[in-house]
Enzyme design. Structure first.
Site, PDB file in Angstrom:
ATOM      1  N   GLU A 147      51.111  55.229  45.316  1.00  0.00           N
ATOM      2  CA  GLU A 147      52.247  55.578  44.449  1.00  0.00           C
ATOM      3  C   GLU A 147      51.800  55.738  42.999  1.00  0.00           C
ATOM      4  OE1 GLU A 147      55.800  53.214  44.902  1.00  0.00           O
ATOM      5  OE2 GLU A 147      56.741  54.135  43.139  1.00  0.00           O
TER       6      GLU A 147
ATOM      7  N   LYS B 278      55.460  47.132  55.796  1.00  0.00           N
ATOM      8  CA  LYS B 278      54.687  47.588  54.629  1.00  0.00           C
ATOM      9  C   LYS B 278      54.703  46.478  53.592  1.00  0.00           C
ATOM     10  CE  LYS B 278      56.239  50.874  51.574  1.00  0.00           C
ATOM     11  NZ  LYS B 278      56.293  50.079  50.326  1.00  0.00           N
TER      12      LYS B 278
ATOM     13  N   ASP C 233      62.160  48.659  50.253  1.00  0.00           N
ATOM     14  CA  ASP C 233      62.912  47.690  49.447  1.00  0.00           C
ATOM     15  C   ASP C 233      63.490  48.365  48.203  1.00  0.00           C
ATOM     16  OD1 ASP C 233      60.579  47.988  48.039  1.00  0.00           O
ATOM     17  OD2 ASP C 233      60.236  45.848  47.725  1.00  0.00           O
ATOM     18  N   SER C 234      63.215  49.667  48.045  1.00  0.00           N
ATOM     19  CA  SER C 234      63.898  50.453  47.005  1.00  0.00           C
ATOM     20  C   SER C 234      65.413  50.376  47.210  1.00  0.00           C
ATOM     21  CB  SER C 234      63.437  51.916  47.049  1.00  0.00           C
ATOM     22  OG  SER C 234      63.480  52.416  48.370  1.00  0.00           O
TER      23      SER C 234
ATOM     24  N   ASP D  26      59.907  47.434  54.817  1.00  0.00           N
ATOM     25  CA  ASP D  26      59.208  46.776  53.706  1.00  0.00           C
ATOM     26  C   ASP D  26      59.349  45.267  53.776  1.00  0.00           C
ATOM     27  OD1 ASP D  26      57.713  48.182  51.854  1.00  0.00           O
ATOM     28  OD2 ASP D  26      59.477  48.918  50.765  1.00  0.00           O
TER      29      ASP D  26
HETATM   30  O1  KIV Z   1      60.565  50.940  48.699  1.00  0.00           O
HETATM   31  C1  KIV Z   1      60.261  52.131  48.826  1.00  0.00           C
HETATM   32  O2  KIV Z   1      61.116  53.015  48.982  1.00  0.00           O
HETATM   33  C2  KIV Z   1      58.850  52.488  48.790  1.00  0.00           C
HETATM   34  C3  KIV Z   1      58.508  53.928  48.705  1.00  0.00           C
HETATM   35  C4  KIV Z   1      58.633  54.376  47.306  1.00  0.00           C
HETATM   36  C5  KIV Z   1      57.147  54.205  49.244  1.00  0.00           C
HETATM   37  O3  KIV Z   1      58.018  51.635  48.782  1.00  0.00           O
END
Ligand code: KIV
Length: 296
Positions: A185, A116, A47-48, A86
């Protein structure tokens, strides 16, 4: 050469034999193709994407629809890499039923192999419900960007004895709840090492030192495509931003200077067809239809 599909069992095996796991985020088809060519083990549609692709200040505004769209695009690369998506903020907090429904949507409509979600003991019951529904879950503790406001910002977690102990308890609870791997993280290296040693499932670190079972980085950070900030733990392996910038600047210059398109980019018409066209124009007839130019 096509690689053998990586399954959750392969990831567990890698951890058990001490083979490090390489995980990277990707948000679209071309990136997933490149990640696959590089031989990554896991692609995470993180979700980044809310920040690095959509330009939001945080990951909080990301929706299920955005995640499904990006996950499905990445899945079309049909890579050997294990694909994780995510669960966005708000998609698993309200009730276990809603969490299961949304996890199933990511699998059915986004074609991911696991989801995730962020959080420790407080989400263990939700993880249990999702895994009971047949969906694999990767946990995520430490700095959890969806709750950055609650954590007081994007800060390292587990720096005191007490918070390190809380992280370990979270990790153990998530493992018991059925997580098949765990992202750590922004956690001090010794804390991440201890968690890794005490778990039966692989840990994947981002800012957690070299001792975790695997490493994950965000695509735009590691390739120099995000200029708002650079996290201390992220290494810039290439500066693709500069390369792309050079290409775009050259395009603008060549368009303005009249050197693009060149003869090699131009379609031609035969002399015979051209003189027929000119004659038609002079006679005032409907040349397009006669010559079949409009699909005839
Ligand atoms: O959203 C994302 O990219 C993440 C990574 C930083 C593990 O959760």
């Amino acid at each position: 050469m096509t690689r053998k599909k990586i399954t959750v069992l392969d990831l567990q095996k890698k951890f058990e034999v001490g083979e490090r796991i390489a995980m990277v985020t990707a948000y679209d088809y071309p990136s997933a193709v490149l990640a696959e060519k590089a031989g990554v083990d896991i692609i995470l549609v993180g979700d980044s994407l809310g920040m690095v692709v959509h330009g939001f200040e945080s990951t909080v505004p990301v929706t299920m629809e955005m995640m499904i769209l990006h996950c499905a695009a990445v899945s079309r690369a049909r890579s050997a890499a294990f694909l994780i998506g995510d669960m966005p903020f708000g998609s698993y907090e309200v009730s276990k039923e809603e969490a299961v429904r949304n996890a199933v949507r990511l699998v059915k409509e986004g074609y991911v192999e696991a989801v995730k979600l962020e959080g420790g003991r407080e989400v263990a019951g939700t993880v249990e419900a999702i895994t009971r529904a047949g969906v694999l879950v990767q946990g995520h503790i430490g700095l959890t960007p969806q709750s950055a406001a609650k954590l007081g910002g994007f800060r390292v977690q587990g720096k005191s004895a007490r918070s390190a102990r809380a992280l370990l308890d979270d990790a153990l609870a998530l493992q018991e709840a059925g997580c098949t791997s765990l992202v750590l993280e922004a956690v001090p290296d010794r804390v991440a090492d201890t968690i890794t040693e005490m778990l039966r499932i692989p840990t994947v670190g981002i800012g957690a030192g070299p001792g975790t079972a695997g490493q994950v980085l965000v695509w735009h950070d590691m390739l120099g495509l995000f200029d708002r900030f650079q996290p201390k733990f992220s290494k810039r392996f290439e500066n693709a931003g500069e390369t792309i910038q050079r290409g775009l600047t050259a395009f603008v210059e060549q368009v303005r200077g009249g050197t693009f398109p060149g003869p090699e980019h131009v379609f031609t018409i035969s002399d015979e067809e051209w003189s027929a066209f000119e004659q038609g124009l002079q006679a005032g007839s409907d040349v397009g239809e006669e010559m079949g130019l409009y699909g005839g």
